[in-house]
Design a protein around this motif. Structure first.
Motif, PDB file in Angstrom:
ATOM      1  N   MET A  69       0.847  -1.168   0.000  1.00  0.00           N
ATOM      2  CA  MET A  69       0.000   0.000   0.000  1.00  0.00           C
ATOM      3  C   MET A  69       0.897   1.237   0.000  1.00  0.00           C
ATOM      4  SD  MET A  69      -2.914   1.109   2.765  1.00  0.00           S
ATOM      5  CE  MET A  69      -4.340   0.563   1.857  1.00  0.00           C
ATOM      6  N   GLU A  70       0.511   2.216  -0.782  1.00  0.00           N
ATOM      7  CA  GLU A  70       1.259   3.468  -0.852  1.00  0.00           C
ATOM      8  C   GLU A  70       1.105   4.251   0.452  1.00  0.00           C
ATOM      9  OE1 GLU A  70       3.262   4.365  -3.324  1.00  0.00           O
ATOM     10  OE2 GLU A  70       2.763   2.493  -4.342  1.00  0.00           O
ATOM     11  N   ILE A  71       2.091   5.054   0.779  1.00  0.00           N
ATOM     12  CA  ILE A  71       2.089   5.780   2.056  1.00  0.00           C
ATOM     13  C   ILE A  71       0.946   6.793   2.144  1.00  0.00           C
ATOM     14  CG2 ILE A  71       3.706   7.598   1.376  1.00  0.00           C
ATOM     15  CD1 ILE A  71       4.916   7.084   4.289  1.00  0.00           C
ATOM     16  N   GLU A  72       0.558   7.404   1.021  1.00  0.00           N
ATOM     17  CA  GLU A  72      -0.551   8.368   1.044  1.00  0.00           C
ATOM     18  C   GLU A  72      -1.858   7.678   1.431  1.00  0.00           C
ATOM     19  OE1 GLU A  72       1.381   8.019  -1.780  1.00  0.00           O
ATOM     20  OE2 GLU A  72       2.711   9.695  -1.362  1.00  0.00           O
ATOM     21  N   ASP A  73      -2.099   6.479   0.868  1.00  0.00           N
ATOM     22  CA  ASP A  73      -3.299   5.716   1.206  1.00  0.00           C
ATOM     23  C   ASP A  73      -3.234   5.208   2.643  1.00  0.00           C
ATOM     24  OD1 ASP A  73      -4.249   6.084  -1.382  1.00  0.00           O
ATOM     25  OD2 ASP A  73      -3.260   4.264  -2.102  1.00  0.00           O
ATOM     26  N   PHE A  74      -2.046   4.846   3.086  1.00  0.00           N
ATOM     27  CA  PHE A  74      -1.867   4.341   4.450  1.00  0.00           C
ATOM     28  C   PHE A  74      -2.179   5.415   5.485  1.00  0.00           C
ATOM     29  CE2 PHE A  74       0.587   2.902   8.131  1.00  0.00           C
ATOM     30  CZ  PHE A  74       0.216   1.573   8.190  1.00  0.00           C
ATOM     31  N   LYS A  75      -1.816   6.648   5.195  1.00  0.00           N
ATOM     32  CA  LYS A  75      -2.067   7.755   6.121  1.00  0.00           C
ATOM     33  C   LYS A  75      -3.559   8.076   6.236  1.00  0.00           C
ATOM     34  CE  LYS A  75       2.347  10.152   5.726  1.00  0.00           C
ATOM     35  NZ  LYS A  75       3.008  11.391   5.308  1.00  0.00           N
ATOM     36  N   LYS A  76      -4.372   7.683   5.231  1.00  0.00           N
ATOM     37  CA  LYS A  76      -5.807   7.953   5.253  1.00  0.00           C
ATOM     38  C   LYS A  76      -6.592   6.921   6.078  1.00  0.00           C
ATOM     39  CE  LYS A  76      -5.774  10.139   0.729  1.00  0.00           C
ATOM     40  NZ  LYS A  76      -6.191  10.018  -0.676  1.00  0.00           N
ATOM     41  N   LEU A  77      -5.942   5.832   6.488  1.00  0.00           N
ATOM     42  CA  LEU A  77      -6.623   4.815   7.283  1.00  0.00           C
ATOM     43  C   LEU A  77      -6.958   5.355   8.660  1.00  0.00           C
ATOM     44  CD1 LEU A  77      -4.467   1.665   6.463  1.00  0.00           C
ATOM     45  CD2 LEU A  77      -6.713   2.240   5.569  1.00  0.00           C
ATOM     46  N   ALA A  78      -8.058   4.869   9.231  1.00  0.00           N
ATOM     47  CA  ALA A  78      -8.495   5.307  10.559  1.00  0.00           C
ATOM     48  C   ALA A  78      -8.877   4.089  11.395  1.00  0.00           C
ATOM     49  CB  ALA A  78      -9.685   6.252  10.436  1.00  0.00           C
ATOM     50  N   VAL A  79      -8.950   4.285  12.696  1.00  0.00           N
ATOM     51  CA  VAL A  79      -9.379   3.227  13.593  1.00  0.00           C
ATOM     52  C   VAL A  79     -10.811   2.835  13.230  1.00  0.00           C
ATOM     53  CG1 VAL A  79      -9.891   2.653  15.989  1.00  0.00           C
ATOM     54  CG2 VAL A  79      -7.865   3.987  15.443  1.00  0.00           C
ATOM     55  N   GLY A  80     -11.058   1.534  13.112  1.00  0.00           N
ATOM     56  CA  GLY A  80     -12.375   1.041  12.718  1.00  0.00           C
ATOM     57  C   GLY A  80     -12.451   0.643  11.256  1.00  0.00           C
ATOM     58  N   ASP A  81     -11.520   1.110  10.424  1.00  0.00           N
ATOM     59  CA  ASP A  81     -11.485   0.696   9.020  1.00  0.00           C
ATOM     60  C   ASP A  81     -11.103  -0.777   8.939  1.00  0.00           C
ATOM     61  OD1 ASP A  81     -12.076   3.241   8.190  1.00  0.00           O
ATOM     62  OD2 ASP A  81     -10.043   3.724   7.523  1.00  0.00           O
ATOM     63  N   ARG A  82     -11.615  -1.443   7.915  1.00  0.00           N
ATOM     64  CA  ARG A  82     -11.245  -2.833   7.676  1.00  0.00           C
ATOM     65  C   ARG A  82     -10.203  -2.868   6.576  1.00  0.00           C
ATOM     66  NH1 ARG A  82     -15.842  -6.937   7.613  1.00  0.00           N
ATOM     67  NH2 ARG A  82     -15.298  -6.842   5.429  1.00  0.00           N
ATOM     68  N   ILE A  83      -9.170  -3.700   6.769  1.00  0.00           N
ATOM     69  CA  ILE A  83      -8.113  -3.846   5.772  1.00  0.00           C
ATOM     70  C   ILE A  83      -7.955  -5.313   5.400  1.00  0.00           C
ATOM     71  CG2 ILE A  83      -6.803  -1.796   6.417  1.00  0.00           C
ATOM     72  CD1 ILE A  83      -4.912  -3.648   7.992  1.00  0.00           C
ATOM     73  N   GLU A  84      -7.534  -5.535   4.174  1.00  0.00           N
ATOM     74  CA  GLU A  84      -7.163  -6.864   3.708  1.00  0.00           C
ATOM     75  C   GLU A  84      -5.651  -6.911   3.678  1.00  0.00           C
ATOM     76  OE1 GLU A  84      -8.079  -9.865  -0.016  1.00  0.00           O
ATOM     77  OE2 GLU A  84      -8.403  -7.720  -0.248  1.00  0.00           O
ATOM     78  N   PHE A  85      -5.067  -7.947   4.280  1.00  0.00           N
ATOM     79  CA  PHE A  85      -3.603  -8.024   4.330  1.00  0.00           C
ATOM     80  C   PHE A  85      -3.147  -9.461   4.157  1.00  0.00           C
ATOM     81  CE2 PHE A  85      -5.204  -8.466   8.608  1.00  0.00           C
ATOM     82  CZ  PHE A  85      -4.429  -9.455   9.181  1.00  0.00           C
ATOM     83  N   ARG A  86      -1.871  -9.614   3.807  1.00  0.00           N
ATOM     84  CA  ARG A  86      -1.273 -10.936   3.685  1.00  0.00           C
ATOM     85  C   ARG A  86      -1.016 -11.462   5.089  1.00  0.00           C
ATOM     86  NH1 ARG A  86       1.164  -8.082  -0.339  1.00  0.00           N
ATOM     87  NH2 ARG A  86       3.000  -7.586   0.886  1.00  0.00           N
ATOM     88  N   SER A  87      -1.523 -12.638   5.378  1.00  0.00           N
ATOM     89  CA  SER A  87      -1.414 -13.235   6.697  1.00  0.00           C
ATOM     90  C   SER A  87      -0.478 -14.439   6.626  1.00  0.00           C
ATOM     91  CB  SER A  87      -2.806 -13.671   7.154  1.00  0.00           C
ATOM     92  OG  SER A  87      -2.712 -14.442   8.298  1.00  0.00           O
TER      93      SER A  87
END
Length: 75
Positions: A1-19
């Motif tokens: 994920m790009e840093i600009e998009d990462f900075k827009k994340l907030a508590v409560g948002d759902r993310i998909e990630f490699r586990s």
């Protein structure tokens, strides 16, 4: 994920990630529970991390997900 998009994340948002698991790598979707603080230097002392988020995962109280593991924000 790009840093600009990462900075827009907030508590409560759902993310998909490699586990990562023992035998393979799969995708997981979890809610963000917080952001750790950074204490690397005086200019960014106590700011929100731009590399890591906290999520609840598989019964652990806090699990760190790095920015390079995040695939996307789930709407």
């Amino acid at each position: 994920m790009e840093i600009e998009d990462f900075k827009k994340l907030a508590v409560g948002d759902r993310i998909e990630f490699r586990s990562p698991t023992r035998h393979n790598t799969r995708k997981a979707i979890r809610k963000i529970t917080g952001f750790p603080k950074t204490y690397k230097d005086v200019s960014t002392w106590g700011d929100r991390s731009t590399e890591v988020v906290n999520v609840r995962f598989e019964g652990t109280p806090v699990f760190y997900v790095h920015r390079h593991e995040v695939i996307r924000r789930v709407l």
